[in-house]
Design a protein around this motif. Structure first.
Motif, PDB file in Angstrom:
ATOM      1  N   GLY A  83     -23.823 -41.241 -43.127  1.00 27.81           N
ATOM      2  CA  GLY A  83     -23.712 -42.386 -42.228  1.00 27.81           C
ATOM      3  C   GLY A  83     -23.455 -43.680 -42.971  1.00 27.81           C
ATOM      4  O   GLY A  83     -22.676 -44.526 -42.531  1.00 27.81           O
ATOM      5  N   ALA A  84     -24.110 -43.848 -44.138  1.00 30.74           N
ATOM      6  CA  ALA A  84     -23.893 -45.062 -44.932  1.00 30.74           C
ATOM      7  C   ALA A  84     -22.472 -45.129 -45.464  1.00 30.74           C
ATOM      8  O   ALA A  84     -21.859 -46.209 -45.501  1.00 30.74           O
ATOM      9  CB  ALA A  84     -24.895 -45.099 -46.089  1.00 30.74           C
ATOM     10  N   VAL A  85     -21.920 -43.993 -45.878  1.00 28.72           N
ATOM     11  CA  VAL A  85     -20.533 -43.964 -46.360  1.00 28.72           C
ATOM     12  C   VAL A  85     -19.571 -44.305 -45.224  1.00 28.72           C
ATOM     13  O   VAL A  85     -18.612 -45.061 -45.401  1.00 28.72           O
ATOM     14  CB  VAL A  85     -20.215 -42.591 -46.973  1.00 28.72           C
ATOM     15  CG1 VAL A  85     -18.723 -42.481 -47.279  1.00 28.72           C
ATOM     16  CG2 VAL A  85     -21.012 -42.382 -48.250  1.00 28.72           C
ATOM     17  N   VAL A  86     -19.812 -43.735 -44.053  1.00 29.94           N
ATOM     18  CA  VAL A  86     -18.962 -44.046 -42.893  1.00 29.94           C
ATOM     19  C   VAL A  86     -18.978 -45.548 -42.612  1.00 29.94           C
ATOM     20  O   VAL A  86     -17.936 -46.162 -42.341  1.00 29.94           O
ATOM     21  CB  VAL A  86     -19.434 -43.248 -41.653  1.00 29.94           C
ATOM     22  CG1 VAL A  86     -18.741 -43.751 -40.391  1.00 29.94           C
ATOM     23  CG2 VAL A  86     -19.167 -41.765 -41.845  1.00 29.94           C
ATOM     24  N   ARG A  87     -20.151 -46.145 -42.733  1.00 33.79           N
ATOM     25  CA  ARG A  87     -20.276 -47.590 -42.498  1.00 33.79           C
ATOM     26  C   ARG A  87     -19.480 -48.389 -43.528  1.00 33.79           C
ATOM     27  O   ARG A  87     -18.803 -49.359 -43.191  1.00 33.79           O
ATOM     28  CB  ARG A  87     -21.754 -47.975 -42.535  1.00 33.79           C
ATOM     29  CG  ARG A  87     -22.046 -49.401 -42.119  1.00 33.79           C
ATOM     30  CD  ARG A  87     -23.545 -49.617 -42.012  1.00 33.79           C
ATOM     31  NE  ARG A  87     -23.866 -50.966 -41.552  1.00 33.79           N
ATOM     32  CZ  ARG A  87     -25.098 -51.388 -41.318  1.00 33.79           C
ATOM     33  NH1 ARG A  87     -26.122 -50.556 -41.504  1.00 33.79           N
ATOM     34  NH2 ARG A  87     -25.318 -52.622 -40.890  1.00 33.79           N
ATOM     35  N   SER A  88     -19.545 -47.978 -44.800  1.00 34.60           N
ATOM     36  CA  SER A  88     -18.793 -48.678 -45.846  1.00 34.60           C
ATOM     37  C   SER A  88     -17.286 -48.506 -45.664  1.00 34.60           C
ATOM     38  O   SER A  88     -16.513 -49.451 -45.845  1.00 34.60           O
ATOM     39  CB  SER A  88     -19.211 -48.155 -47.225  1.00 34.60           C
ATOM     40  OG  SER A  88     -20.551 -48.477 -47.507  1.00 34.60           O
ATOM     41  N   VAL A  89     -16.868 -47.302 -45.306  1.00 36.22           N
ATOM     42  CA  VAL A  89     -15.434 -47.062 -45.072  1.00 36.22           C
ATOM     43  C   VAL A  89     -14.928 -47.963 -43.958  1.00 36.22           C
ATOM     44  O   VAL A  89     -13.839 -48.549 -44.039  1.00 36.22           O
ATOM     45  CB  VAL A  89     -15.189 -45.573 -44.741  1.00 36.22           C
ATOM     46  CG1 VAL A  89     -13.770 -45.360 -44.229  1.00 36.22           C
ATOM     47  CG2 VAL A  89     -15.433 -44.716 -45.975  1.00 36.22           C
ATOM     48  N   SER A  90     -15.707 -48.082 -42.906  1.00 34.30           N
ATOM     49  CA  SER A  90     -15.308 -48.949 -41.804  1.00 34.30           C
ATOM     50  C   SER A  90     -15.263 -50.418 -42.234  1.00 34.30           C
ATOM     51  O   SER A  90     -14.343 -51.159 -41.873  1.00 34.30           O
ATOM     52  CB  SER A  90     -16.284 -48.772 -40.641  1.00 34.30           C
ATOM     53  OG  SER A  90     -15.989 -49.645 -39.573  1.00 34.30           O
ATOM     54  N   ALA A  91     -16.247 -50.838 -43.036  1.00 35.62           N
ATOM     55  CA  ALA A  91     -16.333 -52.245 -43.444  1.00 35.62           C
ATOM     56  C   ALA A  91     -15.167 -52.669 -44.319  1.00 35.62           C
ATOM     57  O   ALA A  91     -14.710 -53.818 -44.247  1.00 35.62           O
ATOM     58  CB  ALA A  91     -17.656 -52.492 -44.171  1.00 35.62           C
ATOM     59  N   PHE A  92     -14.666 -51.754 -45.153  1.00 40.24           N
ATOM     60  CA  PHE A  92     -13.638 -52.127 -46.125  1.00 40.24           C
ATOM     61  C   PHE A  92     -12.262 -51.570 -45.787  1.00 40.24           C
ATOM     62  O   PHE A  92     -11.393 -51.466 -46.656  1.00 40.24           O
ATOM     63  CB  PHE A  92     -14.063 -51.680 -47.520  1.00 40.24           C
ATOM     64  CG  PHE A  92     -15.303 -52.377 -48.010  1.00 40.24           C
ATOM     65  CD1 PHE A  92     -15.298 -53.743 -48.259  1.00 40.24           C
ATOM     66  CD2 PHE A  92     -16.488 -51.688 -48.184  1.00 40.24           C
ATOM     67  CE1 PHE A  92     -16.445 -54.402 -48.690  1.00 40.24           C
ATOM     68  CE2 PHE A  92     -17.641 -52.333 -48.616  1.00 40.24           C
ATOM     69  CZ  PHE A  92     -17.616 -53.697 -48.872  1.00 40.24           C
ATOM     70  N   GLY A  93     -12.057 -51.235 -44.537  1.00 39.71           N
ATOM     71  CA  GLY A  93     -10.722 -50.871 -44.071  1.00 39.71           C
ATOM     72  C   GLY A  93     -10.246 -49.499 -44.490  1.00 39.71           C
ATOM     73  O   GLY A  93      -9.036 -49.256 -44.564  1.00 39.71           O
TER      74      GLY A  93
END
Length: 313
Positions: A179-189
């Motif tokens: 879930g944290a990786v998904v959040r980072s992927v979303s944050a940085f395009g």
């Protein structure tokens, strides 16, 4: 007596003909078909079963497949799942439940979101559904997650006219890290996350909660074999970068981040598996002046994604 002898003799008298029907019935019908083609034969049933399994595998390759449904159990977990936007299909409420604040808030959230069925059930039924867990009268059913195919992430990037920026997880088994990786992927395009089909975290309710709602717009793809998926990306012209504490290249010197790239993150304890590490085009280390031995998957992915986004801006 003579007449009786004639009746008992072997000579046949005149008979009505069959019109050739018996002769045609004796004609051959061609070679006997193989057992696999004979209706009702055991070998045909086996062949049909194999064909159905093969069709199922082909359909799964076209898409990423589906996970199984999941139950969130207990008043606080159910309330938090509803508050964080975890997808839900049905909220089961125990009959004659003590209507405390958490129960009222959960019911209100379910009603406000819409599309969630409210079902009243006796306690024995909820006990059976949850295998005797302490459900406290509230059970939330999370529908199966629809995984993307690894190739879909590349297609989405091309549709945007952008170079693919993808994160693949190798041996990460904690849904919160996913879930944290998904959040980072979303944050940085980024364009999505790839996880192996086996021995890896999937998109459970815990992963949804940690993603803080970003899982609704950031696809997660599931690969039957992660190494083959990475090799397919390489054939498409995408650089595969593995994070390793003993990597040969330091993150700031990695030019591959300027273009299409897949960042592979291993588990916190074991790092990248041998086959995945050998498949990577580059093995990259993140400098850590503080002396920490390793970073968890979410933090490591966030650092690399930030660097890639900074260079592309």
């Amino acid at each position: 007596m003579a007449a009786n002898n004639r009746r008992m003799s072997g000579k046949k008298g005149a008979q009505v003909g069959s019109g050739g029907k018996r002769r045609r019935g004796l004609e051959g019908k061609g070679p006997t078909p193989p057992a696999e083609m004979r209706k009702g034969h055991a070998k045909q049933r086996v062949a049909n079963a194999k064909a159905r399994r093969s069709t199922g595998r082909t359909q799964q390759r076209r898409g990423g497949g589906r996970s199984t449904s999941e139950l969130v159990v207990g008043r606080n977990p159910v309330y938090e799942a509803l508050r964080e936007g975890v997808p839900a299909s049905t909220l089961y409420v125990q009959q004659f439940i003590d209507n405390d604040e958490r129960v009222r808030e959960a019911l209100q959230l379910a009603a406000e979101r819409g599309g969630i069925n409210l079902m009243e059930a006796p306690r024995p039924e909820l006990d059976r559904m949850t295998n005797g867990l302490n459900h406290q009268g509230l059970v939330l059913q999370v529908p199966p997650y629809e995984y993307a195919h690894p190739e879909d992430l590349v297609a989405a990037a091309h549709d945007e006219g952008a170079d693919p920026l993808i994160v693949a997880l190798d041996g990460v088994t904690d849904p919160r890290n996913l879930g944290a990786v998904v959040r980072s992927v979303s944050a940085f395009g980024g364009h999505g996350v790839v996880v192996p089909e086996r021995r890896a975290a999937g998109m459970t309710a815990g992963a949804w909660k940690t993603s803080a709602g970003t899982a609704a717009r950031t696809p997660v793809a599931r690969a039957t074999n992660l190494t083959r998926a990475l090799e397919s990306y390489q054939k498409a012209g995408i650089a595969v970068v593995g994070l390793a504490a003993d990597g040969e290249v330091e993150l700031g010197d990695l030019e591959a981040l300027d273009g299409p790239v897949v960042v592979v993150v291993g588990s916190e304890g074991k790092g990248l598996s041998r086959l995945v590490g050998e498949t990577c085009d580059f093995r990259v280390r993140i400098p850590m002046p503080g002396g920490a031995e390793s970073l968890n998957a979410g933090v490591a992915a966030g650092i690399v994604l930030y660097e890639a986004a900074r260079r592309r801006s």
